[in-house]
Design a protein around this motif. Structure first.
Motif: not given
Length: 423
Positions: A45-50, A89-103, A105-107
């Motif tokens: 959804e964020a990038l729009g291309d396979a 702790m990096m796992f926790v940070a990665g999950a929380l950052v993705t919530i922002l849903q921008t391309p 932040m998702v990457v």
């Protein structure tokens, strides 16, 4: 006087058991399972291309591979317990950052979680080789998968449902689960593992152990099995949801299909029984052959998308069989003095498959539809079926029967799931 009031388990940590490591793997399964079917949709959804999705996974896989191979070198300067804690702790940070849903932040979130998984996986395997006797490795793999079954079964379907209801929900649950995994690790008090002295001075080259790996054919063969098995999971986890969306089957089908097939993790004791009644060699060859045939059938141009989905689901059942037995050829061949280094080599199968699968998929998509990726995956699995002929027919049997655990691994006392990828 005061010392007597201190509980015994605080003064002397009990020896970690198979069950303890299985519980730790189960906590990780909850964190990863709820995101495994969500991330392909979020990235798509964020990038729009396979094609672009494959490129992102490819770059992250390359970086993750380098991080995984550097972990043994880093452990010489950073205690293993700190490194594992940093990964959690990096796992926790990665999950929380993705919530922002921008391309971006998702990457970023995907990268943080991928790096976290490889760091914790290297450390986890080193701890397992420290504390679990070789004759217990078969039971450990079964227990690990059994305890991970709930997370891998309910997680994928629950993740896509929660994502449709409230998008931050699966990422918040994953963050809490990763924090729980860290809590379990600290409670187990694993420390920095057992020390076995091999040389007076550590090599200055962090990749010096590649030579030791390359001259041991059993290790190389076991690592190839792990890579191709992981590639099969990559095809199933990443490209099945995209295939379903492209063919009008809905964006929840991939998660539901993964949850249904992961229910077979509860059958891992039955798979262990099959392996013990036949042999490791027979179980490995059966898993690779049947999954290869079903993946190849899924990629044929029959024009029935649901048939492809059904074949992939059936093929994933045999990937679970490979999860039970496919890692044993490598783990049974590791020498005690090379635990940390070979754990890093073994853990690299996730990252290598994360490079190979998107790279091959990118090439396939230049000339064929998405279903061509299923054929490529089936071809790789079939090649491993051929390679498995080199395994000894009695692999694991004689050593399990005669090899005493304390003499081999130096454990104080005999100790009493994971994955999929990783992915």
């Amino acid at each position: 006087m005061h010392e007597r009031r201190i509980p015994e388990w605080l003064r002397h940590a009990p020896a970690p058991s198979v069950r303890g490591f299985a519980v730790l793997a189960g906590a990780e399964a909850v964190a990863r399972g709820i995101l495994i079917s969500v991330y392909p949709l979020v990235v798509y959804e964020a990038l729009g291309d396979a094609l672009l999705v494959s490129g992102v996974y490819f770059v992250i896989g390359v970086i993750s591979l380098m991080i995984g191979l550097l972990v043994p070198y880093l452990i010489r300067y950073i205690p293993r317990r700190y490194l594992y804690s940093m990964g959690a702790m990096m796992f926790v940070a990665g999950a929380l950052v993705t919530i922002l849903q921008t391309p971006t932040m998702v990457v970023t979130g995907l990268a943080l979680i991928t790096f976290a998984v490889v760091i914790t996986f290297v450390c986890f395997n080193a701890y397992v080789l420290d504390y679990v006797a070789k004759f217990e490795l078969g039971r450990f793999e079964t227990s690990r998968l059994f305890y991970s079954a709930a997370g891998w079964t309910a997680g994928p379907a629950l993740g896509v449902v929660l994502y449709g209801w409230w998008r931050p929900a699966p990422f918040l649950i994953a963050a809490v689960a990763a924090a729980g995994m860290l809590g379990v690790f600290l409670f187990m008090r694993l420390g920095n593992g057992r020390l076995i002295t091999r040389r007076k001075r550590a090599p200055t080259n962090p990749f010096a152990y590649f030579g030791r790996f390359a001259v041991q054919p059993r290790l190389v063969t076991g690592w190839i099995f792990a890579v191709i098995r992981s590639c099969g999971w990559w095809v199933y986890v990443v490209y099945l949801p995209i295939y379903a969306v492209q063919n009008g089957l809905g964006d929840t089908l991939g998660g539901v299909a993964l949850s249904i097939t992961n229910g077979a993790l509860f059958l891992s004791p039955v798979m262990l029984w099959f392996m013990q009644r036949s042999s490791v060699r027979m179980a490995v060859r059966t898993g690779f052959l049947m999954s290869a045939l079903l993946f190849l059938l899924a990629g044929l141009p029959h024009g029935v998308p649901m048939l492809s989905v059904a074949c992939l689901m059936a093929g994933s059942l045999f990937l679970i069989l490979l999860d039970v037995c496919g890692g044993l050829p490598f783990l049974l061949a590791v020498k005690p003095s090379e635990r940390t280094e070979m754990s890093a080599i073994y853990s690299s199968f996730r990252d290598v498959s994360g490079i190979v699968t998107p790279g091959v998929a990118w090439l396939v998509l230049l000339a064929a539809p998405l279903s061509g990726i299923f054929i490529a995956g089936g071809a790789g699995l079939f090649a491993c079926w051929v390679l498995a002929r080199t395994l000894h027919p009695r692999l694991g049997r004689a050593r399990i029967a005669v090899e005493p655990a304390p003499a081999v691994l130096g454990v104080v006392a005999p100790p009493t799931e994971g994955d999929a990828p990783l992915v």
